[in-house]
Design a protein around this motif. Structure first.
Motif, mmCIF file in Angstrom:
data_model
loop_
_atom_site.group_PDB
_atom_site.id
_atom_site.type_symbol
_atom_site.label_atom_id
_atom_site.label_comp_id
_atom_site.label_asym_id
_atom_site.label_seq_id
_atom_site.Cartn_x
_atom_site.Cartn_y
_atom_site.Cartn_z
ATOM 1 N N SER A 16 86.576 61.171 -17.802
ATOM 2 C CA SER A 16 85.723 61.952 -16.902
ATOM 3 C C SER A 16 86.338 63.292 -16.524
ATOM 4 N N GLU A 17 87.629 63.289 -16.240
ATOM 5 C CA GLU A 17 88.305 64.506 -15.785
ATOM 6 C C GLU A 17 88.473 65.531 -16.908
ATOM 7 N N GLU A 18 88.282 65.131 -18.151
ATOM 8 C CA GLU A 18 88.507 66.029 -19.278
ATOM 9 C C GLU A 18 87.220 66.379 -20.040
ATOM 10 N N VAL A 19 86.071 66.184 -19.410
ATOM 11 C CA VAL A 19 84.798 66.462 -20.062
ATOM 12 C C VAL A 19 84.650 67.959 -20.343
ATOM 13 N N TYR A 20 85.113 68.811 -19.434
ATOM 14 C CA TYR A 20 85.030 70.266 -19.640
ATOM 15 C C TYR A 20 85.770 70.662 -20.926
ATOM 16 N N GLN A 21 86.984 70.154 -21.108
ATOM 17 C CA GLN A 21 87.749 70.471 -22.312
ATOM 18 C C GLN A 21 87.061 69.906 -23.557
ATOM 19 N N LEU A 22 86.504 68.714 -23.434
ATOM 20 C CA LEU A 22 85.813 68.088 -24.563
ATOM 21 C C LEU A 22 84.646 68.958 -25.036
ATOM 22 N N ILE A 23 83.845 69.445 -24.104
ATOM 23 C CA ILE A 23 82.679 70.269 -24.443
ATOM 24 C C ILE A 23 83.114 71.629 -24.990
ATOM 25 N N THR A 24 84.096 72.273 -24.349
ATOM 26 C CA THR A 24 84.485 73.620 -24.780
ATOM 27 C C THR A 24 85.276 73.607 -26.082
ATOM 28 N N GLN A 25 86.060 72.575 -26.329
ATOM 29 C CA GLN A 25 86.908 72.561 -27.518
ATOM 30 C C GLN A 25 86.274 71.843 -28.709
ATOM 31 N N THR A 26 85.430 70.848 -28.445
ATOM 32 C CA THR A 26 84.864 70.044 -29.529
ATOM 33 C C THR A 26 83.346 70.165 -29.627
ATOM 34 N N GLY A 27 82.670 70.199 -28.514
ATOM 35 C CA GLY A 27 81.211 70.298 -28.510
ATOM 36 C C GLY A 27 80.564 68.977 -28.140
ATOM 37 N N GLU A 28 79.241 69.003 -28.094
ATOM 38 C CA GLU A 28 78.477 67.825 -27.683
ATOM 39 C C GLU A 28 78.595 66.661 -28.661
ATOM 40 N N HIS A 29 78.744 66.959 -29.922
ATOM 41 C CA HIS A 29 78.772 65.918 -30.951
ATOM 42 C C HIS A 29 80.229 65.569 -31.280
ATOM 43 N N TYR A 30 80.965 65.203 -30.257
ATOM 44 C CA TYR A 30 82.404 64.952 -30.413
ATOM 45 C C TYR A 30 82.696 63.720 -31.256
ATOM 46 N N TYR A 31 81.787 62.755 -31.285
ATOM 47 C CA TYR A 31 82.054 61.580 -32.128
ATOM 48 C C TYR A 31 82.048 61.977 -33.603
ATOM 49 N N ALA A 32 81.021 62.691 -34.027
ATOM 50 C CA ALA A 32 80.905 63.093 -35.433
ATOM 51 C C ALA A 32 81.967 64.124 -35.819
ATOM 52 N N THR A 33 82.388 64.936 -34.864
ATOM 53 C CA THR A 33 83.358 65.988 -35.143
ATOM 54 C C THR A 33 84.790 65.491 -35.091
ATOM 55 N N LEU A 34 85.086 64.575 -34.182
ATOM 56 C CA LEU A 34 86.467 64.217 -33.893
ATOM 57 C C LEU A 34 86.784 62.740 -34.142
ATOM 58 N N ILE A 35 86.109 61.858 -33.444
ATOM 59 C CA ILE A 35 86.477 60.434 -33.462
ATOM 60 C C ILE A 35 86.203 59.795 -34.818
ATOM 61 N N GLY A 36 84.991 59.959 -35.342
ATOM 62 C CA GLY A 36 84.626 59.350 -36.630
ATOM 63 C C GLY A 36 85.562 59.734 -37.764
ATOM 64 N N PRO A 37 85.822 61.030 -37.990
ATOM 65 C CA PRO A 37 86.752 61.405 -39.068
ATOM 66 C C PRO A 37 88.174 60.874 -38.858
ATOM 67 N N TYR A 38 88.648 60.854 -37.621
ATOM 68 C CA TYR A 38 89.992 60.316 -37.351
ATOM 69 C C TYR A 38 90.064 58.833 -37.668
ATOM 70 N N VAL A 39 89.021 58.084 -37.307
ATOM 71 C CA VAL A 39 89.006 56.641 -37.586
ATOM 72 C C VAL A 39 88.980 56.399 -39.091
ATOM 73 N N ARG A 40 88.135 57.117 -39.805
ATOM 74 C CA ARG A 40 88.030 56.921 -41.250
ATOM 75 C C ARG A 40 89.343 57.260 -41.974
ATOM 76 N N SER A 41 89.960 58.386 -41.632
ATOM 77 C CA SER A 41 91.203 58.757 -42.328
ATOM 78 C C SER A 41 92.338 57.802 -41.974
ATOM 79 N N SER A 42 92.413 57.372 -40.710
ATOM 80 C CA SER A 42 93.458 56.420 -40.317
ATOM 81 C C SER A 42 93.250 55.068 -40.987
ATOM 82 N N ALA A 43 91.998 54.619 -41.085
ATOM 83 C CA ALA A 43 91.714 53.334 -41.728
ATOM 84 C C ALA A 43 92.085 53.375 -43.200
ATOM 85 N N ARG A 44 91.759 54.464 -43.883
ATOM 86 C CA ARG A 44 92.116 54.576 -45.305
ATOM 87 C C ARG A 44 93.634 54.551 -45.496
ATOM 88 N N LYS A 45 94.331 55.238 -44.619
ATOM 89 C CA LYS A 45 95.787 55.307 -44.748
ATOM 90 C C LYS A 45 96.434 53.945 -44.475
#
Length: 195
Positions: A134-163
């Motif tokens: 909650s306290e970091e929502v401003y940074q999330l929106i300004t640095q990543t955008g509204e679609h943070y799952y598709a931009t950040l979380i999803g790719p990190y999970v996929r690359s980590s799982a493959r590795k």
């Protein structure tokens, strides 16, 4: 007198953010006073017209942040506001755009195609639980955008799982090392998100 009041009411609706909050209340107050005067002389229909006009003006300068979400306001002149908006109704500029970020725990299911250490292609179905801080929502929106799952979380999970999965055999993936693989993927994603 009515035309001047109506013009002032519209101009306060389309005014600047700080003017809108101050003038809008005074304009709405004038509209309700005028509506009471008009009700005596012109009947209840005229009163409802004034109340409807004031309500429409107020609606143009207000936004509602639903339960479980935090709003981050963006205006063309000031950019993204660092102060977030909690649940409830807030007066904002009519030109503002409010990003409403869900801060509850959420789940996404992904199908991952990975290779085991012996070269076999394995399809994993993963359930990913995540929750924005909650306290970091401003940074999330300004640095990543509204679609943070598709931009950040999803790719990190996929690359980590493959590795991680690439180090194990299919037998270990589906039986003996399952919890260890899950823990290693989670730790790899957390490390990427924190760094």
């Amino acid at each position: 007198n009515h035309a001047i009041l109506f013009r002032d009411l519209l101009s306060c609706c389309y005014g600047w953010r700080h003017q809108c909050r101050v003038k809008l209340c005074s304009c709405a107050h004038l509209v309700f006073i005028e509506a009471r005067r008009s009700a005596i002389s012109r009947g209840p229909t005229h009163q409802y017209l004034w109340i409807l006009t004031a309500g429409a003006c107020l609606a143009g300068c207000a936004t509602t942040v639903p339960t479980g979400r935090i709003g981050v306001e963006w205006t063309p002149l000031r950019g993204t506001e660092a102060k977030s908006l909690g649940e409830g109704v807030h007066l904002v500029s009519p030109l503002a755009r409010v990003h409403k970020v869900d801060v509850r725990e959420q789940e996404r299911e992904d199908s991952l195609d990975v290779l085991a250490n012996n070269g076999l292609d394995i399809t994993l179905t993963s359930s990913i639980l995540y929750q924005p801080i909650s306290e970091e929502v401003y940074q999330l929106i300004t640095q990543t955008g509204e679609h943070y799952y598709a931009t950040l979380i999803g790719p990190y999970v996929r690359s980590s799982a493959r590795k991680v999965v690439g180090r194990y055999s299919p037998e270990e993936i589906y039986s003996t090392k399952r919890e260890q693989i899950e823990r290693e993927i989670r730790e790899a994603v957390e490390q990427k998100l924190s760094g």
